[in-house]
Design a protein around this motif. Structure first.
Motif, PDB file in Angstrom:
ATOM      1  N   CYS A 121      74.027  27.860  61.239  1.00  0.00           N
ATOM      2  CA  CYS A 121      74.463  27.826  59.833  1.00  0.00           C
ATOM      3  C   CYS A 121      75.352  26.626  59.553  1.00  0.00           C
ATOM      4  O   CYS A 121      75.491  26.223  58.396  1.00  0.00           O
ATOM      5  CB  CYS A 121      75.188  29.126  59.481  1.00  0.00           C
ATOM      6  SG  CYS A 121      74.084  30.538  59.303  1.00  0.00           S
ATOM      7  N   GLN A 403      69.856  23.501  54.923  1.00  0.00           N
ATOM      8  CA  GLN A 403      68.600  23.652  55.667  1.00  0.00           C
ATOM      9  C   GLN A 403      68.796  23.112  57.079  1.00  0.00           C
ATOM     10  O   GLN A 403      69.496  22.122  57.283  1.00  0.00           O
ATOM     11  CB  GLN A 403      67.455  22.854  54.999  1.00  0.00           C
ATOM     12  CG  GLN A 403      67.478  22.770  53.492  1.00  0.00           C
ATOM     13  CD  GLN A 403      67.094  24.059  52.799  1.00  0.00           C
ATOM     14  OE1 GLN A 403      66.378  24.889  53.382  1.00  0.00           O
ATOM     15  NE2 GLN A 403      67.549  24.251  51.570  1.00  0.00           N
ATOM     16  N   VAL A 412      67.133  27.539  59.325  1.00  0.00           N
ATOM     17  CA  VAL A 412      68.006  27.897  58.205  1.00  0.00           C
ATOM     18  C   VAL A 412      67.308  27.438  56.926  1.00  0.00           C
ATOM     19  O   VAL A 412      66.945  26.265  56.805  1.00  0.00           O
ATOM     20  CB  VAL A 412      69.398  27.249  58.317  1.00  0.00           C
ATOM     21  CG1 VAL A 412      70.237  27.550  57.067  1.00  0.00           C
ATOM     22  CG2 VAL A 412      70.124  27.727  59.563  1.00  0.00           C
ATOM     23  N   HIS A 413      67.122  28.363  55.999  1.00  0.00           N
ATOM     24  CA  HIS A 413      66.455  28.059  54.729  1.00  0.00           C
ATOM     25  C   HIS A 413      67.369  28.467  53.583  1.00  0.00           C
ATOM     26  O   HIS A 413      67.717  29.630  53.448  1.00  0.00           O
ATOM     27  CB  HIS A 413      65.128  28.811  54.632  1.00  0.00           C
ATOM     28  CG  HIS A 413      64.417  28.623  53.321  1.00  0.00           C
ATOM     29  ND1 HIS A 413      63.888  27.412  52.937  1.00  0.00           N
ATOM     30  CD2 HIS A 413      64.169  29.486  52.306  1.00  0.00           C
ATOM     31  CE1 HIS A 413      63.331  27.533  51.743  1.00  0.00           C
ATOM     32  NE2 HIS A 413      63.495  28.787  51.345  1.00  0.00           N
ATOM     33  N   CYS A 416      70.250  30.534  54.698  1.00  0.00           N
ATOM     34  CA  CYS A 416      69.988  31.816  55.357  1.00  0.00           C
ATOM     35  C   CYS A 416      69.228  31.611  56.668  1.00  0.00           C
ATOM     36  O   CYS A 416      68.280  30.821  56.735  1.00  0.00           O
ATOM     37  CB  CYS A 416      69.169  32.717  54.438  1.00  0.00           C
ATOM     38  SG  CYS A 416      70.027  33.178  52.918  1.00  0.00           S
ATOM     39  N   LEU A 417      69.633  32.337  57.700  1.00  0.00           N
ATOM     40  CA  LEU A 417      68.959  32.273  58.987  1.00  0.00           C
ATOM     41  C   LEU A 417      67.548  32.841  58.895  1.00  0.00           C
ATOM     42  O   LEU A 417      67.314  33.828  58.192  1.00  0.00           O
ATOM     43  CB  LEU A 417      69.755  33.057  60.023  1.00  0.00           C
ATOM     44  CG  LEU A 417      71.141  32.501  60.369  1.00  0.00           C
ATOM     45  CD1 LEU A 417      72.008  33.578  61.004  1.00  0.00           C
ATOM     46  CD2 LEU A 417      71.010  31.291  61.303  1.00  0.00           C
ATOM     47  N   THR A 418      66.617  32.241  59.616  1.00  0.00           N
ATOM     48  CA  THR A 418      65.231  32.723  59.587  1.00  0.00           C
ATOM     49  C   THR A 418      64.827  33.440  60.870  1.00  0.00           C
ATOM     50  O   THR A 418      63.831  34.166  60.879  1.00  0.00           O
ATOM     51  CB  THR A 418      64.252  31.556  59.349  1.00  0.00           C
ATOM     52  OG1 THR A 418      64.308  30.661  60.467  1.00  0.00           O
ATOM     53  CG2 THR A 418      64.585  30.802  58.073  1.00  0.00           C
ATOM     54  N   SER A 422      71.886  38.148  60.553  1.00  0.00           N
ATOM     55  CA  SER A 422      73.348  38.056  60.495  1.00  0.00           C
ATOM     56  C   SER A 422      74.003  39.426  60.363  1.00  0.00           C
ATOM     57  O   SER A 422      75.045  39.681  60.978  1.00  0.00           O
ATOM     58  CB  SER A 422      73.780  37.142  59.346  1.00  0.00           C
ATOM     59  OG  SER A 422      73.289  37.613  58.113  1.00  0.00           O
TER      60      SER A 422
END
Length: 439
Positions: A121, A403, A412-413, A416-418, A422
């Motif tokens: 992140c 990103q 990370v998109h 937010c973690l892919t 979390s």
């Protein structure tokens, strides 16, 4: 006819790091098969490539993924347990007893995942770890899609991982063999420190490092206590002892390197070894000030690390860049010491060099792996943007990373973690806190 590719990213600024200080405006980065295949003006990219995924990032800067060149991931579960203490008191009275009580495969897995999520992140795509159960950390990194160098930990005293130094090395070699063909995972021998590893294992590590062509990662010249112990126990300062044992070489990753005499700086520079500077951990533990300006002047490659979250207390490479630059200026008494572009190099290409990965990561160049991060500078705290690199080092925070990609895979998109959850990680960390606090 347009070339079909996986991803085309257009950003307001692209900072390739090589050449140092260069900023490309309104350019695009083309990615295919996990690698950078083009870096060119956006209008040319639009006519040359047809991308399955096309991303436009106005007001954002694209940088190489950050390299955290020294950390102890699983110690994230000990964050805040024993603050405001000097190193040896912190280790002997609090951290080592807690580790003896709690370290297990589950502890290392959960702590490593928590740390990886925090780092991703914040734009960190590669880390260099030193801890027990390196196989567990390596598997967790592979599952998350993160790049890692895992340390084959060696220490004189027994732990839940191994009974003696021979077993540490035996199990470490098994980990090396297990991951030797893995594209994301590399290994390094990781003797903990001169005061915790005797001559016999260090001599064996030197031989194995040469045979297997993998680096050696060790805490070195971190405190005055370490120097005193070295003189008392070995009649040598720690670096001189490592040199006598054949470990001073281009494969050495020396962490901290604070208490150095002038002759030691020149000798280390001649060896071709790398220094991994952890300014915030050094400050928090009152260990001292790394002579950054003198090391740079001598030609030593300096990388950056956070150390573990138990002694920092975060894994924030943006904060580490800023602290390194400001501290270097104050120690040297020269505002021109360690300018922003050089601080960014320490967090990227210099870290890659220290890990022996400079042909693969650390800069945005055609042919390299697509490990990169986007930083949103369109925030109040980073406006106006006169010099994007200065804004990244002196004003931006890790929360501005929008990103992140590793080997072309987006981890990370939009913040937010892919590949990691979390909410689940927070829940597991809370469970560990309850267990550890209750003793």
């Amino acid at each position: 006819m347009q070339q079909q590719i996986d991803t085309l990213i257009q950003a307001e600024w692209i900072i390739p790091v090589i050449p140092e200080g260069e900023v490309l405006e309104n350019h695009a980065l083309a990615i295919d098969g996990g690698r950078i295949i083009g870096l060119l003006p956006a209008d040319q990219a639009a006519s040359r490539y047809q991308a399955e995924n096309r991303l436009e990032l106005p007001g954002q800067a694209l940088i190489p993924g950050l390299v955290n060149a020294h950390t102890h991931l699983a110690m994230s579960l000990l964050r805040g347990l024993a603050d405001d203490l000097p190193l040896m008191s912190w280790l002997n009275q609090h951290i080592w007893p807690a580790e003896q009580r709690w370290v297990s495969e589950e502890f290392v897995h959960d702590g490593s995942q928590l740390a990886m999520a925090e780092m991703l992140c914040g734009g960190t795509t590669c880390f260099n770890d030193m801890y027990f159960f390196p196989d567990v950390t390596a598997r967790a990194a592979h599952a998350a899609g993160m790049r890692a160098m895992v340390g084959l930990i060696t220490i004189d005293f027994p732990s839940v991982w191994a009974a003696d130094w021979e077993e540490y090395l035996h199990k470490g070699l098994e980990v090396h063999d297990q991951f030797r063909s893995n594209g994301l995972i590399k290994t390094a021998f990781a003797p903990h420190a001169p005061y915790s590893v005797s001559d016999a294992p260090l001599e064996r590590i030197q031989v194995l490092s040469d045979e297997l062509e993998i680096p050696v990662h060790i805490h070195l010249h971190e405190t005055n206590d370490e120097i005193v112990q070295g003189l008392q126990q070995h009649n040598d300062r720690p670096m001189a002892r490592l040199q006598r044992l054949g470990l001073l070489s281009p494969t050495l990753q020396a962490v901290h390197m604070i208490h150095l005499e002038e002759g030691e700086i020149s000798r280390f520079a001649e060896s071709g070894g790398h220094v991994i500077h952890c300014p915030e951990s050094n400050l928090k533990l009152a260990s001292g000030f790394c002579p950054v300006a003198k090391l740079l002047e001598a030609g030593v490659n300096l990388a950056l690390g956070t150390d573990g979250a138990a002694s920092n207390n975060d894994l924030d490479m943006f904060s580490e860049m800023r602290s390194a630059a400001l501290l270097a200026k104050g120690v040297a008494g020269d505002a021109a010491t360690l300018p922003a572009a050089q601080a960014l190099s320490m967090a990227t290409i210099n870290g890659a060099r220290a890990l022996g990965l400079e042909q693969e990561i650390g800069s945005l160049e055609v042919g390299k792996s697509a490990d990169l991060a986007a930083v949103d500078l369109n925030r109040l705290n980073t406006q106006p943007v006169y010099h994007p690199i200065s804004q990244i080092v002196y004003a931006a925070g890790r929360e501005q990373v929008s990103q992140v990609w590793v080997a072309g895979r987006q981890l990370v998109h939009n913040g937010c973690l892919t590949t990691l959850d979390s909410g689940e990680l927070i829940s597991r960390a809370a469970s560990w806190r309850e267990r550890i606090a209750e003793g």
